[in-house]
Design a protein around this motif. Structure first.
Motif, PDB file in Angstrom:
ATOM      1  N   ALA A 248       0.908  -1.291   0.004  1.00  0.00           N
ATOM      2  CA  ALA A 248       0.007  -0.048   0.097  1.00  0.00           C
ATOM      3  C   ALA A 248       0.879   1.338   0.107  1.00  0.00           C
ATOM      4  N   LEU A 249       1.912   1.268   0.856  1.00  0.00           N
ATOM      5  CA  LEU A 249       2.785   2.542   0.991  1.00  0.00           C
ATOM      6  C   LEU A 249       3.416   2.612  -0.571  1.00  0.00           C
ATOM      7  N   ILE A 250       3.916   1.564  -1.065  1.00  0.00           N
ATOM      8  CA  ILE A 250       4.511   1.903  -2.462  1.00  0.00           C
ATOM      9  C   ILE A 250       3.482   2.282  -3.409  1.00  0.00           C
ATOM     10  N   SER A 251       2.343   1.552  -3.614  1.00  0.00           N
ATOM     11  CA  SER A 251       1.529   1.969  -4.658  1.00  0.00           C
ATOM     12  C   SER A 251       0.873   3.487  -4.437  1.00  0.00           C
ATOM     13  N   GLY A 252       0.336   3.687  -3.066  1.00  0.00           N
ATOM     14  CA  GLY A 252       0.136   5.305  -2.978  1.00  0.00           C
ATOM     15  C   GLY A 252       1.183   5.913  -3.208  1.00  0.00           C
ATOM     16  N   GLY A 253       2.331   5.933  -2.953  1.00  0.00           N
ATOM     17  CA  GLY A 253       3.750   6.701  -3.157  1.00  0.00           C
ATOM     18  C   GLY A 253       3.572   6.987  -4.788  1.00  0.00           C
ATOM     19  N   LEU A 254       3.542   5.785  -5.256  1.00  0.00           N
ATOM     20  CA  LEU A 254       3.686   6.038  -6.976  1.00  0.00           C
ATOM     21  C   LEU A 254       2.660   6.741  -7.644  1.00  0.00           C
ATOM     22  N   ALA A 255       1.517   6.660  -7.006  1.00  0.00           N
ATOM     23  CA  ALA A 255       0.182   7.408  -7.709  1.00  0.00           C
ATOM     24  C   ALA A 255       0.558   8.961  -7.554  1.00  0.00           C
ATOM     25  N   ALA A 256       1.092   9.037  -6.066  1.00  0.00           N
ATOM     26  CA  ALA A 256       1.217  10.620  -5.434  1.00  0.00           C
ATOM     27  C   ALA A 256       2.454  11.263  -6.406  1.00  0.00           C
ATOM     28  N   LEU A 257       3.393  10.558  -6.833  1.00  0.00           N
ATOM     29  CA  LEU A 257       4.500  11.014  -7.318  1.00  0.00           C
ATOM     30  C   LEU A 257       3.853  11.278  -8.839  1.00  0.00           C
ATOM     31  N   GLY A 258       3.119  10.809  -9.476  1.00  0.00           N
ATOM     32  CA  GLY A 258       2.286  11.230 -10.468  1.00  0.00           C
ATOM     33  C   GLY A 258       1.605  12.721 -10.374  1.00  0.00           C
ATOM     34  N   GLY A 259       1.131  13.022  -9.299  1.00  0.00           N
ATOM     35  CA  GLY A 259       0.702  14.209  -8.896  1.00  0.00           C
ATOM     36  C   GLY A 259       1.614  15.259  -8.757  1.00  0.00           C
TER      37      GLY A 259
END
Lengths: 349, 514
Positions: A248-259
């Protein structure tokens, strides 16, 4: 009529069926184009020209693909571990919010320091947002599809509140938009005069990092094991809940990097239309890529090309650019079907 | 049609030269057999011999490449389960196909009624089910919800379901796998009543004793070909075994061995999961002995195994391995303490089917050297370990990178054995280690358990197969409704006695004592 599993999958099948799938999707779109009164060949030629036909078009496509690579990776990472993260949209905005909170002058740091700090802050924001549903899932068995999906709407309203309140740009003539990030917080353009920025390089790097984690690290092994069979993983001694939390931490972090990349590399500020559904389209990208991290790059470029090309096409051919949505959706359906046929064979009677 | 007379009964079912290929594999090679009215025919063969494929063709799930099937002289349209049912063929699968949340009656009429009908004729259906149950001795309460039934009762419902659809030829696929010896005996009595009523039964099994007890005639399949047809009266256990396996079978030889120090102790363990309980269980397992735990499935053996595996935290009590009390048993803790675990369910717990052989071999120790260092996996070391396990434990596979789910049951179990035994565990927990395996693989598993015993490991063998229990275990305890009896020495115990204890009738003394 029945399906029988194929004993072996040849390379021809593995490559041939997806190709057939894209052709079938194109055929389906062609019918709709004809219904709209246009010649499908001209329309497809225009889409191709508008997305890949010139240096400018290609750069535009890659710019559009950048956030999709991030959200696509976010979905792929989570789905591989069977964590159904539908909340890419909220995590994407969380990254953008963190970027404008710390990047609009609060931290007066030079670029080499500020950009990593902003990336970290953004990832933290997205990670936190997905951590909560993952915790609820592992601890209480709450379905993460529901929590992550619904939280998208809550968070978008929260962003709206921020943009009308604390984050509102006083010089924004009353529009709900944030201040621009300071110059040191901006990701440079790859070349002068282009919109394509270093966020794209960051996205490619992220894809390779995810691929490396998946293939070479203990964590990647654990994530795959949990995704394939959580019960057996638990029996073997893999800490399932902890692995899901890390995922979850990695997945959420990746989407946030997009932002982060979209704000710091392209738009400069945060508005409510920062994402035309990048979080959701990321799911499509991940599925088209069959959850392969490197495949996500290709899938994101494909989806971006369809959208960018359709925009250009609609300006000159008069067919609504909505055809892009139809094409992407149809290719997803045909691709899923094709994958089934690479694994099974159809028997009549 | 009257019931069979003493004259030559006619064939009701005839399979001629049925051939089925899956790619290069010939699952059934020109198999011909016939079934007469009023007889029980055995279909004997190891797992993978082609029994299930043949019956799936008969029932229309698969399409034969060659050959034809006739029922009462009429050709059966291939590939249609509907046609098979209409021709009076009924199938009772090994894994029951019942809706747990519905009452028995609904389960029986489910699918037998037209879909587009607003009312269901439950009154008439109830009367018919009642009559069938009486005729054949299949008593079961039609209003009981299936979830609350015992396995034996569920099987009766499955059989009633087939009879309700007017089956005249009943196929039973490994029907005794889940039954106590007494329940099996009652099933055999039911089958005799069927044939007395003129029905025919095909009894699929890989257990010789059952074929001998229940059937009149037996067909033996081996690797897709029909190797023999025998009248049960004119054959022997040894002959059938050799026909089935293709070579004489070694009997497990248990060398006498003095038990050593205590390697595993359970004190006053209580645990529960849902409606299943484990109550104040205590046991002592010594080095160099095999301690058997017998019992009908669902009496707590799964919980017992889960506690020792570390997947279930007991509510009370302590687990002691080699003298060290383990405060919070987790799978990893138990593995590092030297407990090797062979789980009950290879598919859902033992292995990760979609991962490769290499990835499965390293699954219990992946995060320590040699398999990984500083968070990075050393695939070369992992492959080497997998190669070794595959070679040492005779796993037949097409390479280490293929998914484990393509292996046969026996090879899966060998792979698990390889993973477990490679670390020379002090304690081996073997939970139903031979369930569903063919004779050859069973012999291999027994050999390995005895080898571990000879090396000085303590082995806790949980099994429903009493023959296995009596041929391997040094001492046997019985588990019933969550209570574990004091272990009895194997010498002097009989299957009958064990069966009674498994049904809850203690044989002398307090069965519930720890």
């Amino acid at each position: 009529m029945r399906l029988e599993p194929r004993a072996e999958r040849s390379l021809l099948l593995t490559l041939g069926f997806p190709l057939l799938a894209l052709m079938a999707a194109g055929l389906f779109a062609a019918v709709l184009v004809m219904l709209a009164g246009a010649n499908p060949f001209t329309v497809f030629a225009l889409i191709l020209k508008g997305s890949l036909g010139s240096r400018f078009a290609l750069m535009e496509t890659l710019t559009r693909a950048t956030p999709l690579i991030f959200t696509g990776l976010a979905a792929a990472v989570a789905f591989r571990a069977k964590l159904w993260n539908i909340g890419g949209e909220a995590q994407f905005y969380a990254g953008a919010v963190m970027t404008v909170v710390f990047g609009t002058g609060l931290l007066p740091l030079p670029a080499p320091l500020l950009i990593p700090v902003l990336m970290f802050a953004a990832m933290l924001g997205g990670a936190a947002i997905l951590y909560a549903p993952a915790f609820l899932k592992t601890r209480f068995g709450v379905d993460e599809v529901v929590t992550t999906l619904l939280f998208n709407f809550i968070f978008l309203l929260f962003v709206s509140l921020l943009l009308e309140g604390p984050l509102k740009d006083p010089m924004g003539l009353g529009w709900p938009q944030s201040k621009k990030v300071i110059a040191d917080a901006q990701l440079p353009r790859l070349m002068k005069g282009l919109r394509l920025h270093w966020g794209f390089v960051l996205a490619l790097t992220a894809a390779f990092v995810v691929w490396f984690i998946d293939r070479r690290t203990v964590l990647g092994y654990e994530m795959r094991a949990v995704g394939h069979n959580a019960k057996a993983a638990h029996f073997a001694g893999i800490p399932v809940a902890r692995v899901i939390a890390k995922t979850a931490l990695i997945s959420g972090g990746l989407a946030a990097l997009g932002g982060f990349s979209e704000v710091a590399g392209l738009k400069g500020n945060l508005t409510l239309d920062l994402s035309p559904g990048f979080g959701y389209t990321g799911i499509v990208v991940a599925m088209l890529a069959l959850l392969n991290p490197l495949g996500v790059i290709a899938a994101a470029v494909f989806v971006a090309a369809v959208f960018v090309g359709a925009d250009a096409m609609s300006r000159s051919a008069g067919v609504p650019s909505y055809i892009a949505h139809v094409m992407v959706a149809a290719s997803l359906l045909t691709m899923v079907t094709a994958v089934m046929f690479t694994r099974h064979r159809l028997r009549w009677r | 049609m009257t019931a069979s007379t003493t004259a030559q009964p006619e064939s009701v079912l005839r399979l001629s030269r049925i051939t089925k290929r899956f790619g290069a594999l010939i699952a059934n090679d020109a198999i011909s057999l016939d079934v007469k009215e009023g007889e029980i025919v055995g279909l004997l063969g190891e797992n993978g011999a082609g029994k299930t494929t043949l019956m799936s063709i008969l029932f229309g799930h698969y399409l034969a490449d060659e050959g034809e099937i006739t029922v009462r002289g009429e050709a059966l349209p291939p590939g249609s389960p509907h046609a098979a049912i209409a021709a009076g063929i009924g199938m009772v699968h090994q894994h029951f196909t019942l809706a747990d949340n519905l009452p028995v009656l609904d389960n029986i009429i489910l699918g037998a009624e037209p879909l587009w009908q607003l009312t269901s004729a439950r009154g008439a259906a109830r009367a018919r089910v009642h009559r069938l149950a009486q005729d054949f001795g299949l008593e079961v309460d039609p209003d009981a919800v299936v979830a609350g039934l015992t396995v034996g009762e569920r099987q009766r419902v499955e059989i009633l379901k087939a009879l309700y659809r007017e089956a005249r030829i009943l196929i039973l696929d490994e029907p005794t796998a889940v039954l106590t010896p007494q329940e099996s005996a009652s099933l055999f009595a039911t089958l005799k009543r069927f044939v007395a009523h003129g029905l025919s039964v095909i009894f699929i099994s890989h257990k010789l004793s059952e074929i001998l007890a229940a059937c009149e005639r037996v067909y033996v399949l081996r690797s897709g070909t029909l190797v023999a047809e025998r009248a049960v009266a004119g054959t022997s256990r040894a002959e059938l075994a050799e026909l089935m396996v293709g070579r004489p079978l070694p009997q497990p030889k248990v060398e006498p061995r003095a038990a050593g120090e205590v390697v595993l102790e359970l004190h006053d363990i209580s645990a529960n999961r849902g409606a299943h309980w484990l109550r104040n269980v205590g046991l002592e397992l010594r080095a160099g002995e095999i301690l058997g735990v017998a019992g009908v499935s669902g009496n707590g053996q799964t919980l017992l195994a889960d506690v020792i595996s570390g997947t279930l935290l007991p509510a009370t009590g302590t687990v002691v391995v080699a003298g060290a009390a383990i405060a919070q048993p987790t799978p990893r803790r138990m593995v590092t303490m030297g407990v090797g675990r062979i789980p009950e369910d290879r598919h859902s717990e033992g292995l990760i089917g979609d991962m490769s052989i290499t990835e499965n071999v390293m699954a219990e120790t992946y995060d320590a050297p040699p398999f990984s260092r500083r968070g990075l996996i050393d695939w070369r070391a992992a492959r080497a370990a997998a190669e070794q396990a595959v070679a040492a434990y005779q796993v037949k596979c097409q390479g280490l990178d293929g998914p484990v789910r393509l292996l046969s049951g026996g090879n899966m179990q060998k792979l698990i054995l390889g993973r477990v035994m490679a670390r020379s565990p002090r304690v081996v927990l073997a939970n139903q280690p031979t369930r569903g395996l063919d004779v050859g693989a069973v012999a291999y598993v027994h050999e390995q358990l005895l080898a571990a015993r000879a090396r000085g490991a303590g082995i806790l063998l949980i099994s429903e197969d009493l023959e296995e229990m009596l041929s391997l275990a040094d001492r046997i305890a019985v588990i019933h409704r969550g209570h574990l009896s004091a272990p009895l020495a194997r010498a002097g115990l009989s299957i009958g006695e064990l069966g009674l204890m498994m049904a809850g009738h203690g044989s002398g003394g307090d069965v519930h004592a720890a």
